[in-house]
Write an enzyme that holds these catalytic residues in place. Structure first.
Site, mmCIF file in Angstrom:
data_model
loop_
_atom_site.group_PDB
_atom_site.id
_atom_site.type_symbol
_atom_site.label_atom_id
_atom_site.label_comp_id
_atom_site.label_asym_id
_atom_site.label_seq_id
_atom_site.Cartn_x
_atom_site.Cartn_y
_atom_site.Cartn_z
ATOM 1 N N SER A 37 5.194 6.721 -14.732
ATOM 2 C CA SER A 37 6.278 5.771 -14.976
ATOM 3 C C SER A 37 7.468 6.397 -15.693
ATOM 4 O O SER A 37 8.585 5.889 -15.581
ATOM 5 C CB SER A 37 5.759 4.578 -15.795
ATOM 6 O OG SER A 37 5.233 5.005 -17.043
ATOM 7 N N HIS A 247 9.657 3.128 -22.753
ATOM 8 C CA HIS A 247 10.048 4.048 -21.686
ATOM 9 C C HIS A 247 11.496 4.492 -21.921
ATOM 10 O O HIS A 247 12.256 3.791 -22.600
ATOM 11 C CB HIS A 247 9.947 3.375 -20.313
ATOM 12 C CG HIS A 247 8.554 3.215 -19.813
ATOM 13 N ND1 HIS A 247 7.760 2.149 -20.175
ATOM 14 C CD2 HIS A 247 7.789 3.985 -19.000
ATOM 15 C CE1 HIS A 247 6.575 2.263 -19.582
ATOM 16 N NE2 HIS A 247 6.568 3.375 -18.873
#
Length: 266
Positions: A37, A247
């Protein structure tokens, strides 16, 4: 009239012959992006298809590098949630002998880092968080280390002439930074940062053994982590968008990872 037609026929035949004898311009290399990811779009909030489980999007460092090098053929194999086993089974087969550049970012899912993060967020006791982090660090040494060695060997076998850049993960927090007493404690933040350090140590060691270049994201992101006083390149916890949390955001991909990648590739 006949002579004009004859001349036109000769000219057309000449043009066709030249066209057939001139090969189409070959791509200036082939870049294949492998990863999880962190190599795709979570954190950027911009997706090709928000319902696609791989969660790819246009604002990631791999896409941005490819856009800056349009003469290089680009293959995006990365997919959110990927482990080393996933890379071996579905991503590495997309490498070819003519691949010239590979980026590979994987390892966090192998040690269950998402679960570790959520445990730290949800637990009341700091020690529960610390214990979870320690278990993940042990898994990095015992399980991830040999898994990376196997993965890197598979990459080299499929792309024997490629330059391979192993991309690391950043630390998430600035300790004693601007977050104050809200959110995780500094004990929990320090523990999570230590997990990033362990991942970097294991990953860089296996990359060096394979003859690959390691891109250490920690010094790149440290001035821009959560609780820093500067612009933040990592998304913090968002309860309404858990899968965006922790993230790299758009700036993290562009000003962090892409800039670091460009410094290695030119």
């Amino acid at each position: 009239m006949r002579s004009s037609k004859a001349l036109l026929t000769v000219l057309l035949a000449f043009v066709a012959a030249v066209t057939l004898s001139t090969p189409a311009q070959a791509a200036d290399g082939r870049y294949v992006a492998l990863g999880d990811s962190y190599a795709v779009a979570p954190g950027t909030r911009t997706y090709d298809d928000p319902n696609d489980e791989c969660r790819r999007g246009p604002l990631t460092y791999t896409r941005l590098w490819a856009a800056q090098h349009p003469s290089v053929a680009f293959v995006e194999a990365s997919c959110s949630g990927a482990t080393t086993a996933d890379l071996i089974s579905t991503q590495i087969p997309q490498l070819t002998a003519d691949t010239t550049l590979v980026t590979i970012q994987v390892g966090g899912n192998d040690v269950g880092f998402v679960d570790v993060l959520m445990n730290c967020v949800l637990t009341i006791n700091d020690q529960d968080c610390v214990n979870g982090v320690e278990l993940a660090k042990q898994a990095a040494q015992a399980y991830l280390s040999p898994a990376l060695a196997q993965t890197y060997a598979a990459v080299r076998a499929k792309a024997p002439n490629a330059r391979v850049i192993v991309v690391g993960y950043p630390r998430l927090y600035t300790i004693r930074g601007s977050c104050g007493i809200f959110g995780l404690s500094d004990t929990e933040r320090t523990a999570l940062n230590s997990a990033a350090d362990t991942l970097a140590a294991v990953t860089s060691a296996r990359a060096a053994e394979a003859g690959f270049t390691f891109l250490d994201a920690r010094p790149v992101f440290d001035p821009h982590t959560i609780c820093s006083n500067g612009s933040t390149w990592v998304t913090s916890l968002e309860w309404d968008k858990i899968n965006e949390s922790y993230h790299p955001n758009t700036a993290g991909h562009r000003d962090g990872y892409l800039a670091a990648l460009n410094s290695l590739t030119g």
